[in-house]
Write an enzyme that holds these catalytic residues in place. Structure first.
Site, PDB file in Angstrom:
ATOM      1  N   HIS A 107      43.342 -34.598  31.444  1.00  0.00           N
ATOM      2  CA  HIS A 107      44.681 -34.073  31.691  1.00  0.00           C
ATOM      3  C   HIS A 107      44.738 -32.580  31.414  1.00  0.00           C
ATOM      4  O   HIS A 107      43.928 -32.034  30.683  1.00  0.00           O
ATOM      5  CB  HIS A 107      45.734 -34.815  30.858  1.00  0.00           C
ATOM      6  CG  HIS A 107      45.529 -34.765  29.376  1.00  0.00           C
ATOM      7  ND1 HIS A 107      44.543 -35.478  28.727  1.00  0.00           N
ATOM      8  CD2 HIS A 107      46.193 -34.085  28.417  1.00  0.00           C
ATOM      9  CE1 HIS A 107      44.621 -35.251  27.427  1.00  0.00           C
ATOM     10  NE2 HIS A 107      45.611 -34.397  27.206  1.00  0.00           N
ATOM     11  N   HIS A 109      47.428 -29.439  30.297  1.00  0.00           N
ATOM     12  CA  HIS A 109      48.692 -29.069  29.657  1.00  0.00           C
ATOM     13  C   HIS A 109      49.192 -27.788  30.313  1.00  0.00           C
ATOM     14  O   HIS A 109      48.433 -26.825  30.426  1.00  0.00           O
ATOM     15  CB  HIS A 109      48.484 -28.768  28.166  1.00  0.00           C
ATOM     16  CG  HIS A 109      48.009 -29.914  27.363  1.00  0.00           C
ATOM     17  ND1 HIS A 109      48.836 -30.646  26.541  1.00  0.00           N
ATOM     18  CD2 HIS A 109      46.767 -30.463  27.223  1.00  0.00           C
ATOM     19  CE1 HIS A 109      48.133 -31.589  25.940  1.00  0.00           C
ATOM     20  NE2 HIS A 109      46.880 -31.501  26.342  1.00  0.00           N
TER      21      HIS A 109
END
Length: 144
Positions: A107, A109
């Site tokens: 992922h 951010h």
């Protein structure tokens, strides 16, 4: 967790993708989900994940998926900047426990930054108010 372990389908992002845990969504398509971080480092902290890959880190991700995620991160960051008018922004991506990763599903951010606001630590801030996250997500979504 090390860089070399099997994907754990019980991680929180896998549960979000299966609809087992709620998330405040910013946008999604058939390959990507962008949603508000429930433990944000600052206002407008968005996470971008793949809906199709079980890569845990940057070393495992398929090149086409990485390209899709990079474009999604750019699109999301642009909307965050338009919606919230920060002084800058950070895009962070952690790999392995020693590298700061806390959820082992690849992922990115996206964290808006203001000169006069300190950044909370990664994974150490408290849980955000869900109603506030929904308001912020709506602002970002409107800027897409």
């Amino acid at each position: 967790m090390t860089l070399h372990a099997p994907y754990d389908p019980s991680n929180i992002f896998a549960k979000i993708l299966r609809g087992e845990i709620p998330a405040v969504k910013v946008w999604e398509d058939d390959q990507v989900l962008a949603f508000m971080d429930a433990f944000p480092q600052g206002e407008g902290h968005v996470l971008v994940i793949s809906k199709v890959s079980t890569a845990r880190n940057l070393l495992e991700v398929e090149p086409d998926t990485l390209a899709t995620l990079a474009a999604a991160a750019q699109r999301t960051a642009s909307a965050v900047v338009k919606a919230l008018s920060p002084d800058g922004f950070s895009i962070m991506q952690f790999n392995g426990e020693a590298g700061g990763q806390t959820v082992f599903h690849l992922h990115f951010h996206i964290i808006p930054r203001w000169s006069d606001r300190p950044l909370k630590g990664h994974g150490s801030g408290g849980m955000a108010d869900m109603d506030e996250l929904k308001v912020t997500a709506a602002k970002i979504r409107a800027a897409l």
